[in-house]
Design an enzyme around this catalytic site. Sequence first.
Site, PDB file in Angstrom:
ATOM      1  N   ASP A  75       0.832  -1.208   0.000  1.00  0.00           N
ATOM      2  CA  ASP A  75       0.000   0.000   0.000  1.00  0.00           C
ATOM      3  C   ASP A  75       0.865   1.256   0.000  1.00  0.00           C
ATOM      4  OD1 ASP A  75      -2.359   1.398  -0.020  1.00  0.00           O
ATOM      5  OD2 ASP A  75      -2.718   1.233   2.137  1.00  0.00           O
ATOM      6  N   HIS A 126       2.559   3.555  -9.008  1.00  0.00           N
ATOM      7  CA  HIS A 126       2.371   2.114  -9.203  1.00  0.00           C
ATOM      8  C   HIS A 126       3.574   1.518  -9.941  1.00  0.00           C
ATOM      9  CE1 HIS A 126      -1.554   2.385  -7.528  1.00  0.00           C
ATOM     10  NE2 HIS A 126      -2.094   3.045  -8.537  1.00  0.00           N
ATOM     11  N   LEU A 139      11.268 -20.385  -5.271  1.00  0.00           N
ATOM     12  CA  LEU A 139      10.280 -19.550  -4.593  1.00  0.00           C
ATOM     13  C   LEU A 139       8.926 -19.579  -5.311  1.00  0.00           C
ATOM     14  CD1 LEU A 139      10.661 -16.463  -2.723  1.00  0.00           C
ATOM     15  CD2 LEU A 139       9.432 -16.032  -4.820  1.00  0.00           C
TER      16      LEU A 139
END
Length: 233
Positions: free
Chosen positions: A13, A30, A124
Site C-alpha cells: 500500500d 504504481h 520460490l
Amino acid sequence: MSVVPQHIAIIMDGNGRWAKQKGILRARGHEEGGRSVQRALDLCLEHGVKWLTLYAFSTENWGRSTLEVNALMHLLDKYLKERTPEMMQKNVRLHAIGELHMLPEHCRKQLNASMEATKDNDGLNLVLALSYGSRQEITAAVRSLAEQVQAGTLQPQDITPETIGAHLYTAGMPDPDLLIRTSGEMRISNYLLWQISYAELYVTDVLWPDFGRKEFEAALAEFAKRERRYGKR
Ligand code: IPE
Ligand code: IPE
Ligand code: MG
C-alpha cells in the site's frame, strides 16, 4: 538462531501517496511499486522465504477511475512480460489467486502464459492476488460446498476447516506466517481473512515504493522475536 518465515504476505500500500508527495501521477507511483516487487522477490530468494503472496489488486480496486485501473492492468501485463524470463532464471513459480476471469483478456493471457512457463520451477512461489477479495473467495467456497451437499456427495458433518481451506483459491498453499502492510494503515482490507488466522502482523509507515532491504530485514528481525503460541501455553 534466526527464524525465517516460510510464507510472507504483503499488502503493498501507499503507491498513490508516494506519487502525491512527489507531485506526479498515481500511475507513476504504481510503476515504482513494481520495482519494489522485484526487490521483495530478490530479498525472499536471498533469505530463503519459500512463498511470497502479494496483494496487487483487490476486488474493491475496480471502483477506482478507469484511468487508474487501466494503468494498473497495463503494468501487470508489462511486468509479467518483462519478468517471466527472470523468474525462469531464478527458479520462481508464479501463481495467481482471485477472480481472474475479471481481468482484461490481454492480462489473463499473459498471466496464464507466465504461470504455464514457470509451472515446473520449485524455488520460490510468487502468488499474485489479482481482483482478489477474501469475502468473495470464502463465498465461492461456501457456494461450492453447498452444491456438493445438495447433490448428496458431501455430508454437512464432513465439512471441516480443512475442507473449507481446500475450496479456497489458496488450496494447497501454506498459510502466511508473516503479514506485512506498508504505509501505516492498520487494517486488512479484505485480504486472506481465513489464511492469516495465526499470521504475525507487521505494519510499517514506509510507503510501498520505498520498501527495500532495510524495511524487509526489519520485518524479518521483528518476526524472529515473536513468540508464536497458537493459543497454547
Ligand atoms: C497500493 O497503493 C496499490 C494498489 C491498491 C493497487 P494505493 O494506490 O492504494 O496507494 P494509496 O493508498 O492511495 O497511497
Ligand atoms: C489494499 O489497498 C489493496 C492492495 C494493496 C492491492 P487499498 O489501498 O485498496 O486498501 P484501503 O482502501 O486502504 O483499505
Ligand atoms: Mg491504498
